[in-house]
Design an enzyme around this catalytic site. Structure first.
Site, PDB file in Angstrom:
ATOM      1  N   HIS A 103       1.017  -1.045   0.006  1.00 43.21           N
ATOM      2  CA  HIS A 103      -0.094  -0.034  -0.055  1.00 43.21           C
ATOM      3  C   HIS A 103       0.685   1.304  -0.220  1.00 43.21           C
ATOM      4  O   HIS A 103       0.883   2.278  -0.883  1.00 43.21           O
ATOM      5  CB  HIS A 103      -0.977   0.114   1.126  1.00 43.21           C
ATOM      6  CG  HIS A 103      -1.819   1.217   1.401  1.00 43.21           C
ATOM      7  ND1 HIS A 103      -3.212   1.049   1.016  1.00 43.21           N
ATOM      8  CD2 HIS A 103      -1.548   2.376   1.780  1.00 43.21           C
ATOM      9  CE1 HIS A 103      -3.811   2.412   1.028  1.00 43.21           C
ATOM     10  NE2 HIS A 103      -2.786   2.950   1.560  1.00 43.21           N
ATOM     11  N   GLU A 104       1.832   1.476   1.056  1.00 46.17           N
ATOM     12  CA  GLU A 104       2.569   2.638   1.179  1.00 46.17           C
ATOM     13  C   GLU A 104       3.516   2.783  -0.125  1.00 46.17           C
ATOM     14  O   GLU A 104       3.876   3.867  -0.645  1.00 46.17           O
ATOM     15  CB  GLU A 104       3.383   2.556   2.378  1.00 46.17           C
ATOM     16  CG  GLU A 104       2.611   2.482   3.730  1.00 46.17           C
ATOM     17  CD  GLU A 104       1.377   3.693   3.551  1.00 46.17           C
ATOM     18  OE1 GLU A 104       1.579   4.731   3.043  1.00 46.17           O
ATOM     19  OE2 GLU A 104       0.231   3.304   4.183  1.00 46.17           O
ATOM     20  N   GLU A 147      -4.871   7.783  -3.009  1.00 46.14           N
ATOM     21  CA  GLU A 147      -5.096   6.639  -2.322  1.00 46.14           C
ATOM     22  C   GLU A 147      -5.504   5.525  -3.499  1.00 46.14           C
ATOM     23  O   GLU A 147      -5.370   4.280  -3.301  1.00 46.14           O
ATOM     24  CB  GLU A 147      -6.537   6.852  -1.542  1.00 46.14           C
ATOM     25  CG  GLU A 147      -6.924   5.753  -0.640  1.00 46.14           C
ATOM     26  CD  GLU A 147      -5.617   5.437   0.369  1.00 46.14           C
ATOM     27  OE1 GLU A 147      -4.776   6.246   0.798  1.00 46.14           O
ATOM     28  OE2 GLU A 147      -5.848   4.363   1.287  1.00 46.14           O
ATOM     29  N   HIS A 168       1.823   4.521  -2.818  1.00 50.24           N
ATOM     30  CA  HIS A 168       1.822   6.088  -2.475  1.00 50.24           C
ATOM     31  C   HIS A 168       3.049   6.447  -3.001  1.00 50.24           C
ATOM     32  O   HIS A 168       3.228   7.611  -3.486  1.00 50.24           O
ATOM     33  CB  HIS A 168       1.753   6.216  -1.054  1.00 50.24           C
ATOM     34  CG  HIS A 168       0.318   6.277  -0.760  1.00 50.24           C
ATOM     35  ND1 HIS A 168      -0.816   6.984  -1.096  1.00 50.24           N
ATOM     36  CD2 HIS A 168      -0.167   5.612   0.423  1.00 50.24           C
ATOM     37  CE1 HIS A 168      -1.932   6.787  -0.384  1.00 50.24           C
ATOM     38  NE2 HIS A 168      -1.522   5.971   0.475  1.00 50.24           N
TER      39      HIS A 168
HETATM   40 ZN    ZN Z   1      -3.151   5.331   2.065  1.00 50.83          ZN
END
Ligand code: ZN
Length: 504
Positions: free
Chosen positions: A266-267, A296, A270
């Site tokens: 997830h990170e 996101e 980003h």
């Molecule tokens: Zn996030």
């Protein structure tokens, strides 16, 4: 002074602002990773000083004069050129920032640092009372902040606009209602089947191996470790000090193999977004993601569309088994079902793709009620429990896993921080669908552990632009249409229809 000279002068001033903000990011990153608790008070002051310095430098009347003088040049330049985009975004930011007094921002930022410290103690102690006065103050400040932007329809609109420009309560309420109407029947059908067995994810998975494995996947996706690194924290985040230093953080549970993995992927999503911003924008205020929802969408795309897909795990699971002997006798099918388990759970960050948005919509509704004055801070823990009971069929007895679970209200404004998650989920599917229609080979490549076609499409169509375009502009350019929930709903129905035999 010629227009070119004026533009250079403006750019220099804006670079100073960006540098101060970059330095504040370093302090914030340290605050959440390595700083001992004793450092909290001074760190809050230091961050407040830097923020107010950046703010003052940015709203200097000379910046306004330069922007005015450069309006004719901006009109002559192509809309999507770097310079026209910089002038356009700088003017918008300038007008927004000029409305908020520096002193207010400094006081608020100092308060937020204290509130964060209190939350970090209150959460493990299950002690909402410890942080409730600070939350009340945050709520008052949040309302006050909105009042600097008169003309809004809803008190939350200016706060939402700060994170997701152009979005309003009037637009989001029906969008979320449509999505909820699609989700609730799916969750009910799945829940009726009983709990999916996820015991295959449990065992002993040493921390160092988990950190290394996650980072290796992130690197395979396209996260550049020469311009990034990974550290541990309580509440994972990614942060940009410059386009060439974008860091990720993660957390590890040694008895569960999935938490660190999904958090890292997830990170990394980003971080790849910000590493992929065009070098020509480095050091300018365009060198960030364009909105919370778009940001996101990039983390969810890698975490879910890729990182929870069957094809990806067909390739990756044997490697995971080799790293962790506890998985040796686990079948791929059982692992795939376990990482895509749908259940009515208490914790947003642990929630599956299907129930996740219900968690977000609860928070969105509660913060609107707080801002509207319809809900008092002291009644928040119980209101939280009530909504969980009615929407998800379960509720936490303690506040640690209830109202204290998320950092957002305790480290920023009340309002504006949660809608981006659901916008991100919706858009992750819309962007993935657009990438696949440009490159139908992507699923096959993902199944072979190759990600460069997908990464390249995202870089060209989303990452490279930084903040040049607003989210509606970017969605239109990348997908050829406005935002729609349809690809996301189709994706969920296809994937979970198959996993849970839901029929059509
Ligand atoms: Zn996030």
């Amino acid at each position: 002074m010629s227009s070119e000279q004026k533009l250079e002068t403006l750019k220099e001033r804006l670079r100073t602002v960006a540098d101060i903000r970059g330095a504040a990011h370093v302090l914030g990153w340290d605050q959440s990773t390595y700083m001992p608790p004793g450092g909290a008070e001074a760190r809050g002051r230091q961050l407040a000083t830097l923020e107010s310095l950046a703010h003052e430098k940015f709203i200097d009347p000379e910046v306004g004069r330069l922007l005015d003088a450069l309006a004719p040049l901006e009109a002559d330049l192509p809309y999507d050129s770097d310079d026209a985009s910089l002038l356009r975004v700088a003017r918008r930011d300038f007008e927004k920032a000029s409305k908020v007094p520096s002193k207010f921002l400094a006081t608020f930022s100092e308060h937020v640092a204290k509130s964060y410290g209190l939350w970090a103690e209150a959460r493990p102690d299950n002690d909402f009372a410890k942080v409730s006065a600070a939350l009340q103050t945050t709520l008052d400040y949040s309302r006050e902040l909105s009042q600097f932007f008169p003309g809004f329809d809803h008190i939350a609109d200016p706060l939402i606009d700060n994170a997701d420009e152009g979005m309003t309560v009037a637009a989001l309420r029906p969008l979320f209602a449509d999505l909820r109407a699609e989700l609730v029947p799916i969750v009910e059908k799945i829940s009726a089947q009983g709990e999916t067995d996820e015991s295959v994810l449990k065992g002993h998975f040493p921390e160092a191996e988990q950190l290394a494995f996650g980072l290796k996947l992130a690197k395979a996706f396209g996260y550049d470790l020469k311009r990034g690194r990974q550290d541990k924290t309580l509440h994972p985040f990614a942060v940009n000090f410059s386009v060439n230093d974008v860091r990720i953080t993660t957390r590890v549970k040694e008895d569960d193999v999935s938490e660190c993995l999904s958090s890292t992927l997830h990170e990394a999503g980003h971080a790849m977004y910000e590493q992929g911003i065009s070098q020509s924008l480095e050091g300018t205020l365009l060198a960030n993601g364009t909105s919370s929802g778009i940001h996101e969408s990039q983390s969810r795309l890698w975490e879910n569309q890729v990182g929870r897909s069957r094809g990806f795990w067909e390739h990756t699971f044997p490697k995971l088994q080799k790293t962790f002997p506890d998985l040796e006798n686990v079948a791929l099918d059982d692992f795939y079902r376990a990482i895509n388990k749908v259940s009515r759970s208490l914790i947003r960050t642990d929630a599956d793709e299907v129930t996740y948005n219900l968690h977000v919509i609860i928070r969105f509704d509660l913060e609107l009620a707080l801002l509207e004055g319809k809900l008092a801070v002291k009644d928040l823990p119980e209101a939280w429990r009530e909504r969980y009971r009615s929407d998800l069929g379960i509720a936490s007895e303690n506040d640690t896993n209830g109202v204290l679970q998320d950092v957002h209200w305790f480290a920023g404004t009340v309002g504006g921080a949660f809608q981006g998650y659901t916008l991100g989920n919706i858009l992750s599917a819309q962007f993935y669908e657009a990438a696949l229609s440009a490159h139908p080979s992507i699923p096959k490549e993902v199944g072979e552990g190759k990600f460069s076609t997908l990464h390249g499409w995202l870089k060209d169509n989303i990452y490279s632009h930084g903040r040049k375009f607003t989210s509606p502009e970017l969605i239109e350019r990348a997908t050829g249409q406005g935002m729609t929930i349809q690809p996301y709903v189709n994706y969920l129905k296809a994937k979970y229809g198959e996993l849970y035999n839901l029929g059509s």
